[in-house]
Design an enzyme around this catalytic site. Structure first.
Site, PDB file in Angstrom:
ATOM      1  N   GLU A  83      53.903  42.150  16.125  1.00  0.00           N
ATOM      2  CA  GLU A  83      53.943  43.605  15.979  1.00  0.00           C
ATOM      3  C   GLU A  83      54.138  44.066  14.536  1.00  0.00           C
ATOM      4  O   GLU A  83      53.972  45.255  14.239  1.00  0.00           O
ATOM      5  CB  GLU A  83      55.055  44.174  16.868  1.00  0.00           C
ATOM      6  CG  GLU A  83      54.729  44.053  18.357  1.00  0.00           C
ATOM      7  CD  GLU A  83      55.846  44.556  19.252  1.00  0.00           C
ATOM      8  OE1 GLU A  83      56.994  44.641  18.775  1.00  0.00           O
ATOM      9  OE2 GLU A  83      55.570  44.850  20.420  1.00  0.00           O
ATOM     10  N   GLU A 114      60.024  21.543  24.669  1.00  0.00           N
ATOM     11  CA  GLU A 114      61.206  21.928  23.895  1.00  0.00           C
ATOM     12  C   GLU A 114      62.119  20.751  23.574  1.00  0.00           C
ATOM     13  O   GLU A 114      63.057  20.875  22.794  1.00  0.00           O
ATOM     14  CB  GLU A 114      62.001  23.003  24.628  1.00  0.00           C
ATOM     15  CG  GLU A 114      62.716  22.528  25.879  1.00  0.00           C
ATOM     16  CD  GLU A 114      63.608  23.626  26.465  1.00  0.00           C
ATOM     17  OE1 GLU A 114      64.814  23.380  26.604  1.00  0.00           O
ATOM     18  OE2 GLU A 114      63.084  24.712  26.775  1.00  0.00           O
TER      19      GLU A 114
END
Length: 273
Positions: A83, A114
């Protein structure tokens, strides 16, 4: 990991027998828990401030900002990074979000991604990481191996590190130059850290990126003067910003926006006419 380290994020919910609650009770109780999050963030403002100062200094030297995380934490970092260009008109690579498992993990969990302690460093190197950059690890637990390994290697290579975690004194904080620990307590659904912990991380990310961009001069007064005009809605918003800044009609502002191609240029040029 220290034997004394306790994951508050994994502690049992203060609520029992959720399946027996009415929808109204569920929503009310979730909302009650959510109200504690901004207060927890407020306690970390000094830590956030120190990290923001470091980021601004590094970007002014030509550095960039990276977020690394897994699961919800990784997705939140990608959201914040994505953004920044349309909101503040910065280059697409100034802020980058990386997630364990790569882009496919944005939509679907990648098994065991992960748990790799070396992959984050490889991912960062693939983006041409430099010593002027800053790397922020995001993990509710504060224990994610992908993040721990990445930050540790960054420190070994003299790259500034920070983190956003929701447990105190976590392994990730120990490999962060600027740790941010927002302790929101147990989740409404035990261990579901996409809830309060995720909300806390989103709030902190908003604070970091917005403050950094303002200090880099990407906001004038209270307006997104460098926003990208990539669709009709944003062009209309741009016209409104110009109209308010110059105290003119939106129609005239739209003409100026078309003429100058950006909110900043329209305001600066027409102010001096």
């Amino acid at each position: 990991m220290s034997k004394n380290f306790k994951k508050i994020t994994e502690q049992s919910s203060a609520y029992r027998h959720l399946e027996q609650m009415s929808i109204h009770e569920l929503l009310t109780n979730i909302n009650t828990e959510d109200q504690s999050v901004p207060k927890a963030v407020q306690k970390s403002i000094s830590s956030i401030e120190r990290l923001v100062e470091a980021i601004v200094d590094q970007i002014e030297k030509g550095g960039k900002l990276y977020y690394i995380g897994a699961g919800t934490s990784g997705r939140l970092g990608i959201l914040d990074a994505t953004e920044c260009p349309p909101t503040f008109g910065v280059p697409e690579d100034m802020v980058t979000g990386l997630i364990a498992g790569g882009d496919q993990a944005i939509r679907k969990a990648v098994e065991h991604a992960e748990d790799d302690t070396e992959q984050a460093w490889k991912d960062l190197q693939a983006h041409d990481l430099q010593t002027e950059d800053v790397v922020i690890g995001i993990a509710a637990s504060g224990t994610t191996p992908y993040v721990v390994g990445g930050l540790k290697t960054c420190q070994e290579n003299d790259i500034i590190t920070g983190c956003i975690v929701c447990n105190p004194s976590s392994p990730i904080s120990k490999v962060s130059d600027f740790p941010i620990e927002v302790v929101v307590g147990p989740e409404f659904v035990t261990g579901s850290s996409r809830m309060k912990a995720g909300t806390a991380q989103k709030l902190v990310l908003n604070m970091i990126s917005t403050s950094v961009m303002i200090k880099l001069g990407r906001v004038k007064d209270n307006k997104m003067v460098d926003m990208q005009l990539s669709n009709a809605k944003l062009k209309q918003r741009g016209s409104l910003l110009i109209a308010e800044a110059l105290d003119i009609s939106e129609e005239k502002a739209a003409v100026f926006l078309q003429k100058h191609g950006s909110v900043r240029k329209a305001i600066e040029h027409e102010t001096h006419q």
